[in-house]
Design an enzyme around this catalytic site. Structure first.
Site, PDB file in Angstrom:
ATOM      1  N   GLN A   2      -6.423 -15.498   1.759  1.00 39.35           N
ATOM      2  CA  GLN A   2      -5.258 -15.325   0.875  1.00 39.35           C
ATOM      3  C   GLN A   2      -3.958 -15.627   1.617  1.00 39.35           C
ATOM      4  O   GLN A   2      -3.605 -14.903   2.551  1.00 39.35           O
ATOM      5  CB  GLN A   2      -5.237 -13.870   0.370  1.00 39.35           C
ATOM      6  CG  GLN A   2      -4.087 -13.545  -0.562  1.00 39.35           C
ATOM      7  CD  GLN A   2      -4.052 -12.073  -0.924  1.00 39.35           C
ATOM      8  OE1 GLN A   2      -4.567 -11.240  -0.172  1.00 39.35           O
ATOM      9  NE2 GLN A   2      -3.469 -11.746  -2.049  1.00 39.35           N
TER      10      GLN A   2
ATOM     11  N   GLU B 214      -6.733  -7.356  -6.968  1.00 37.92           N
ATOM     12  CA  GLU B 214      -6.820  -6.975  -5.555  1.00 37.92           C
ATOM     13  C   GLU B 214      -6.636  -5.470  -5.406  1.00 37.92           C
ATOM     14  O   GLU B 214      -7.370  -4.812  -4.688  1.00 37.92           O
ATOM     15  CB  GLU B 214      -5.742  -7.726  -4.751  1.00 37.92           C
ATOM     16  CG  GLU B 214      -5.770  -7.371  -3.273  1.00 37.92           C
ATOM     17  CD  GLU B 214      -4.723  -8.114  -2.447  1.00 37.92           C
ATOM     18  OE1 GLU B 214      -3.921  -8.866  -3.019  1.00 37.92           O
ATOM     19  OE2 GLU B 214      -4.706  -7.914  -1.220  1.00 37.92           O
TER      20      GLU B 214
ATOM     21  N   ASN C 167       2.093   1.179  -0.784  1.00 37.12           N
ATOM     22  CA  ASN C 167       2.043   2.247  -1.795  1.00 37.12           C
ATOM     23  C   ASN C 167       3.431   2.565  -2.357  1.00 37.12           C
ATOM     24  O   ASN C 167       3.555   2.973  -3.506  1.00 37.12           O
ATOM     25  CB  ASN C 167       1.378   3.501  -1.199  1.00 37.12           C
ATOM     26  CG  ASN C 167      -0.133   3.320  -1.109  1.00 37.12           C
ATOM     27  OD1 ASN C 167      -0.651   2.216  -1.265  1.00 37.12           O
ATOM     28  ND2 ASN C 167      -0.853   4.406  -0.858  1.00 37.12           N
TER      29      ASN C 167
HETATM   30  C1  LIG Z   1      -4.441  -5.321   7.715  1.00 34.77           C
HETATM   31  C2  LIG Z   1      -3.630  -6.143   6.764  1.00 34.77           C
HETATM   32  C3  LIG Z   1      -4.231  -7.191   6.081  1.00 34.77           C
HETATM   33  C4  LIG Z   1      -3.479  -7.994   5.225  1.00 34.77           C
HETATM   34  N1  LIG Z   1      -4.081  -9.080   4.633  1.00 34.77           N
HETATM   35  C5  LIG Z   1      -3.328  -9.969   3.942  1.00 34.77           C
HETATM   36  C6  LIG Z   1      -3.894 -11.176   3.450  1.00 34.77           C
HETATM   37  O1  LIG Z   1      -5.084 -11.458   3.620  1.00 34.77           O
HETATM   38  N2  LIG Z   1      -3.082 -12.049   2.821  1.00 34.77           N
HETATM   39  C7  LIG Z   1      -1.762 -11.796   2.594  1.00 34.77           C
HETATM   40  O2  LIG Z   1      -1.086 -12.632   1.989  1.00 34.77           O
HETATM   41  N3  LIG Z   1      -1.182 -10.649   3.042  1.00 34.77           N
HETATM   42  C8  LIG Z   1      -1.937  -9.735   3.707  1.00 34.77           C
HETATM   43  N4  LIG Z   1      -1.377  -8.572   4.193  1.00 34.77           N
HETATM   44  C9  LIG Z   1       0.061  -8.383   4.036  1.00 34.77           C
HETATM   45  C10 LIG Z   1       0.464  -7.231   3.128  1.00 34.77           C
HETATM   46  O3  LIG Z   1       0.310  -7.572   1.780  1.00 34.77           O
HETATM   47  C11 LIG Z   1       1.920  -6.864   3.494  1.00 34.77           C
HETATM   48  O4  LIG Z   1       1.877  -6.291   4.782  1.00 34.77           O
HETATM   49  C12 LIG Z   1       2.529  -5.882   2.524  1.00 34.77           C
HETATM   50  O5  LIG Z   1       2.773  -6.516   1.291  1.00 34.77           O
HETATM   51  C13 LIG Z   1       3.840  -5.287   3.063  1.00 34.77           C
HETATM   52  O6  LIG Z   1       4.715  -6.306   3.464  1.00 34.77           O
HETATM   53  P1  LIG Z   1       5.396  -6.301   4.920  1.00 34.77           P
HETATM   54  O7  LIG Z   1       4.308  -6.090   5.926  1.00 34.77           O
HETATM   55  O8  LIG Z   1       6.204  -7.541   5.036  1.00 34.77           O
HETATM   56  O9  LIG Z   1       6.321  -5.023   4.945  1.00 34.77           O
HETATM   57  P2  LIG Z   1       7.789  -4.889   4.350  1.00 34.77           P
HETATM   58  O10 LIG Z   1       7.851  -5.536   3.005  1.00 34.77           O
HETATM   59  O11 LIG Z   1       8.762  -5.362   5.375  1.00 34.77           O
HETATM   60  O12 LIG Z   1       7.909  -3.320   4.143  1.00 34.77           O
HETATM   61  C14 LIG Z   1       8.195  -2.435   5.217  1.00 34.77           C
HETATM   62  C15 LIG Z   1       8.283  -1.019   4.659  1.00 34.77           C
HETATM   63  O13 LIG Z   1       9.362  -0.912   3.708  1.00 34.77           O
HETATM   64  C16 LIG Z   1       8.871  -0.423   2.454  1.00 34.77           C
HETATM   65  N5  LIG Z   1       9.554  -1.122   1.358  1.00 34.77           N
HETATM   66  C17 LIG Z   1       9.858  -2.447   1.285  1.00 34.77           C
HETATM   67  N6  LIG Z   1      10.489  -2.730   0.127  1.00 34.77           N
HETATM   68  C18 LIG Z   1      10.594  -1.555  -0.566  1.00 34.77           C
HETATM   69  C19 LIG Z   1      11.130  -1.191  -1.836  1.00 34.77           C
HETATM   70  N7  LIG Z   1      11.693  -2.108  -2.650  1.00 34.77           N
HETATM   71  N8  LIG Z   1      11.067   0.109  -2.234  1.00 34.77           N
HETATM   72  C20 LIG Z   1      10.484   1.044  -1.428  1.00 34.77           C
HETATM   73  N9  LIG Z   1       9.965   0.763  -0.190  1.00 34.77           N
HETATM   74  C21 LIG Z   1      10.015  -0.522   0.225  1.00 34.77           C
HETATM   75  C22 LIG Z   1       7.388  -0.772   2.437  1.00 34.77           C
HETATM   76  O14 LIG Z   1       6.654   0.116   1.611  1.00 34.77           O
HETATM   77  C23 LIG Z   1       7.007  -0.592   3.903  1.00 34.77           C
HETATM   78  O15 LIG Z   1       6.758   0.763   4.182  1.00 34.77           O
HETATM   79  C24 LIG Z   1      -2.113  -7.717   5.025  1.00 34.77           C
HETATM   80  C25 LIG Z   1      -1.503  -6.633   5.680  1.00 34.77           C
HETATM   81  C26 LIG Z   1      -2.248  -5.843   6.542  1.00 34.77           C
HETATM   82  C27 LIG Z   1      -1.567  -4.709   7.243  1.00 34.77           C
END
Ligand SMILES: Cc1cc2nc3c(=O)[nH]c(=O)nc-3n(C[C@H](O)[C@H](O)[C@H](O)COP(=O)(O)OP(=O)(O)OC[C@H]3O[C@@H](n4cnc5c(N)ncnc54)[C@H](O)[C@@H]3O)c2cc1C
Length: 398
Positions: free
Chosen positions: A126, A244, A384
């Site tokens: 993905q 998902e 979450n």
């Molecule tokens: C082990 C693992 C596997 C994954 N596998 C895939 C994959 O196969 N393909 C893929 O495309 N992605 C994958 N992901 C990515 C995953 O979908 C993202 O990590 C996730 O969407 C969070 O984005 P970020 O890491 O950029 O954190 P950020 O978006 O930078 O968020 C950081 C923190 O801020 C909080 N936050 C951000 N915006 C808001 C808001 N508007 N309101 C309240 N709180 C907020 C978040 O909850 C989080 O706690 C994976 C992630 C992990 C950890």
């Protein structure tokens, strides 16, 4: 709502149990129950066994190879598989891309890609997240520019789960920089073996190589690999995410993990009695079991909605939050039950063939790694916190 299984459902359960007894390879269930690392071949082997029986894509319509099950059958199947120690179905092709192609793909795409998902000809991953585009997914910056009958793709994806095994990746790419963020995104199927694709590993807290970074430099992708319409990919992306999230909730997985935890709690002695009789521990155990029972009902509601032709909506966010909290609580309790034996993290002990006996009871060996690995559950598939935003918008209208 009648929560007793009917006679036909009981008979179906018997059929599933017999299938698992006959067909689930012993070395796979041993690894799953022992919390050991599964190889690419292990996961493909289980897919092939399920596919032979026609049970791999159990939520696809029959015309594309689904078994035509109703909600309860799917629920029974998933629970019994988890309890028997069957490997999880790798979700990217079967659970994520499949439903998108069935709903939005062209006839030619369905005819070509869907059988390949079932036969294990392609391993999909993905390509949604990018550095700086996780929660704010609509800000993806990887570009795809049409050049004759090809798109030229440049950019970077990250956290790509099991991308090291994949030969195909479905990507969100920006095809229109002028339009509003959500309006300029397209959904593209990219060959990971094409020139210009580079995969680099990310090693996570639990010592595993599960996720990767994927770089695209002038990668040429046939225009026929565009799913649906150009610039409309955000609609397809959101549709995929609801599937998902429902999957991440992992009810069957929690049912099996709770069974194991109860066995440990009955066996381990604390202050001269089984840990299961310790009031503090028993309270947490009871709470998580009640939460799980409630989750099962919500899960059935979601499965029933999908089986009735609907799509999971805000309920998938509810399931994702509560399901992942439950999974994290069970792994916390398991570590607590094992006390100091759960502390040492021995990466090698997670692979079959590790020569030495682990320190303490065998159940303790994978617990630290599982605890660390389960931190991801409340982050991926949309964190979450983001699910709470979705619920407040869809249900409360805030
Ligand atoms: C082990 C693992 C596997 C994954 N596998 C895939 C994959 O196969 N393909 C893929 O495309 N992605 C994958 N992901 C990515 C995953 O979908 C993202 O990590 C996730 O969407 C969070 O984005 P970020 O890491 O950029 O954190 P950020 O978006 O930078 O968020 C950081 C923190 O801020 C909080 N936050 C951000 N915006 C808001 C808001 N508007 N309101 C309240 N709180 C907020 C978040 O909850 C989080 O706690 C994976 C992630 C992990 C950890």
């Amino acid at each position: 709502m009648d929560l007793q299984f009917t006679q036909e459902e009981q008979a179906f359960r018997g059929e599933v149990l017999q299938f698992l007894k006959d067909k689930l390879p012993e070395h796979l269930s041993r690894k799953v129950k022992g919390g050991l690392h599964l190889t690419r071949e292990d996961m493909l082997q289980w897919h092939a066994v399920l596919n032979e029986r026609g049970w791999l894509a159990n939520h696809w319509p029959e015309q594309y190879g689904g078994p035509g099950w109703g909600a309860v059958q799917k629920f029974i199947f998933e629970n019994e598989c988890a309890l028997a120690g069957a490997p999880r179905i790798v979700p990217f092709g079967v659970n994520m891309l499949g439903p998108v192609l069935i709903k939005y793909g062209s006839e030619e795409q369905k005819k070509y890609w869907l059988p390949r998902i079932l036969n294990g000809d392609d391993w999909w991953c993905q390509g949604y997240s990018e550095p700086g585009s996780g929660s704010d997914l609509a800000s993806v910056k990887t570009t795809a520019v049409l050049d004759g009958d090809h798109y030229v793709v440049n950019g970077q994806k990250t956290w790509t789960t099991l991308g090291q095994h994949a030969n195909m990746i479905f990507c969100l790419v920006r095809t229109n920089r002028e339009a509003k963020a959500q309006s300029g995104i397209s959904f593209l199927l990219v060959d990971m073996k094409a020139p210009g694709v580079e995969v680099r590993p990310i090693i996570t807290l639990d010592g595993e190589h599960e996720v990767n970074e994927v770089f695209f430099t002038d990668v040429r992708v046939p225009a026929r690999n565009l799913v649906g319409e150009q610039d409309k990919g955000w609609t397809y992306a959101k549709f995929l995410l609801t599937y998902e999230r429902t999957n991440i909730a992992g009810v069957g997985f929690s049912v099996a993990a709770l069974e194991k935890l109860k066995r440990i709690a009955r066996k381990v002695q604390r202050n001269g009695r089984p840990l299961a009789q310790d009031p503090m521990f028993a309270t947490r155990l009871a709470k998580v079991e009640i939460d799980l029972e409630n989750m099962k009902t919500t899960n059935l509601r979601v499965i029933a909605a999908v089986a009735g032709g609907g799509v999971p909506g805000a309920e998938s966010s509810m399931l994702k939050i509560r399901g992942t909290e439950i999974r994290q609580e069970i792994s916390s309790l398991a570590r607590r039950a094992m006390g100091p034996y759960a502390q040492p993290f021995i990466e090698e002990a997670l692979h079959e063939g590790f020569g030495e006996e682990p320190v303490g009871p065998a159940e303790a060996a994978p617990l630290a790694a599982q605890y660390f690995n389960n931190r991801k559950l409340s982050i991926f598939g949309g964190s979450n916190e983001i699910q709470k935003n979705i619920i407040s918008k869809m249900i409360l209208g805030l």
